[in-house]
Write an enzyme that holds these catalytic residues in place. Structure first.
Site, PDB file in Angstrom:
ATOM      1  N   ASP A 154       0.843  -1.183   0.000  1.00 56.52           N
ATOM      2  CA  ASP A 154       0.000   0.000   0.000  1.00 56.52           C
ATOM      3  C   ASP A 154       0.886   1.244   0.000  1.00 56.52           C
ATOM      4  O   ASP A 154       2.009   1.232   0.522  1.00 56.52           O
ATOM      5  CB  ASP A 154      -0.899  -0.011   1.233  1.00 56.52           C
ATOM      6  N   LYS A 155       0.387   2.306  -0.579  1.00 53.64           N
ATOM      7  CA  LYS A 155       1.160   3.544  -0.674  1.00 53.64           C
ATOM      8  C   LYS A 155       1.724   3.968   0.678  1.00 53.64           C
ATOM      9  O   LYS A 155       2.878   4.392   0.781  1.00 53.64           O
ATOM     10  CB  LYS A 155       0.276   4.661  -1.251  1.00 53.64           C
TER      11      LYS A 155
END
Length: 338
Positions: A154-155
């Site tokens: 995930d970012k």
């Protein structure tokens, strides 16, 4: 490798829709995906099946996730996500390289960096950085929008990632992830602590029927998700005898790689990640809340600490481990004083 099969260590949030198609179906009894392909001739049946899996199709406001069920009368809505840029551009972004050879590269991805371009995040991604760092050697087997990428974080999740620089490495790494022959351990800071202090969470995870931008534990449908966890440390005394501590450091080992898997699994145990803006429902104890605010943690406290695998070309066993970044270390230091 198609989008639904890309391995997600924590995935990316669903993009906001750009176009919405609507049609009213009044002929029940036909398979849903077939009925939708007739109602929306501009979309292939395969595309509609993918959109269903993404939670982009709803009937009278209720999200649908499977195309094999029979169509029911109602107003059907299909939300089409905007198209991501086809050709990412190289960007001279510094990378923390843990290992590199002619076949692959291993990096310690910082929080705030997306794995590859997506709507609303077209630049500043790991792909942009890899294109500048690796040049023409970067594998394109994953598609022009995400060359070399075989798994995602995930970012806002930091940690160890591997990317392929050749087609044979890409194929070999993809096979390892598909068969779960990868060692992956994460460190999380949680509200409270999961009970018991050590165990396995085994569920099915899919798009939430209530919010297509979120994942959820499902009673049926979705995909198998398995996480082993162990509580490594607890912080803050329970408010009452037999109660849970205020916070904990939890190590999670993935046996599957579903979107937001750790975040969903720990939340399902009543111990969501600190700072998680999506799954961190409920407020932590005041001292923990104050510590999070003091550090300024506005992301999920999750770090991909360990990645181990057999090199798909040389056969050499590789294992990489990095400590959590400064924000998580600072938060843990404050929590240890509770």
């Amino acid at each position: 490798m198609s989008d639904p099969d890309l391995i997600d260590d924590d995935g990316l949030p669903a993009p906001a829709p750009e176009d919405v198609l609507e049609a009213r179906l009044d002929a029940p009894g036909v398979r849903l995906d077939k009925a939708l392909s007739l109602a929306f001739p501009s979309l292939s049946r395969a595309r509609l099946q993918a959109l269903l899996a993404e939670g982009a199709v709803s009937r009278d406001g209720v999200v649908l996730t499977g195309g094999s069920a029979k169509a029911q009368p109602g107003l059907y809505t299909v939300a089409l996500p905007p198209v991501a840029p086809a050709t990412p551009q190289p960007e001279a972004i510094p990378l923390t390289v843990l290992y590199e050879d002619a076949e692959l590269i291993v990096v310690d991805k910082p929080a705030g960096m997306a794995a590859h371009p997506a709507p609303g995040c077209e630049t500043g991604t790991l792909v942009n950085a890899l294109l500048a760092h690796c040049g023409d050697s970067l594998s394109g087997i994953g598609g022009v929008a995400r060359p070399g990428i075989v798994h995602r974080l995930d970012k806002d999740t930091s940690g160890v990632m591997v990317a392929a620089k050749t087609d044979r490495a890409h194929q070999g790494l993809s096979a390892l992830f598909a068969t779960h022959d990868i060692e992956r351990t994460y460190v999380a800071l949680t509200r409270g602590a999961p009970s018991p202090s050590k165990g396995r969470i085994e569920t099915r995870i899919g798009r939430s029927p209530h919010d297509r931008k979120k994942m959820a534990v499902l009673k049926s449908g979705g995909r198998e998700a398995i996480t082993d966890y162990v509580v490594q440390a607890t912080f803050g005394q329970p408010a009452k005898a037999g109660g849970a501590p205020m916070a904990a450091r939890v190590a999670c080992t993935l046996h599957t790689g579903r979107t937001h898997q750790i975040r969903v699994h720990l939340a399902s145990k009543g111990s969501p990640l600190l700072g998680d803006p999506v799954y961190g429902s409920g407020s932590p104890a005041a001292p923990v809340r104050d510590a999070v605010a003091e550090i300024g943690l506005y992301r999920q406290a999750l770090h991909a600490a360990v990645l181990g695998f057999v090199h798909p070309v040389t056969g050499k066993a590789l294992r990489f481990e990095t400590p959590p970044p400064a924000d998580m270390q600072a938060l843990e230091a404050l929590l240890s004083q509770l």
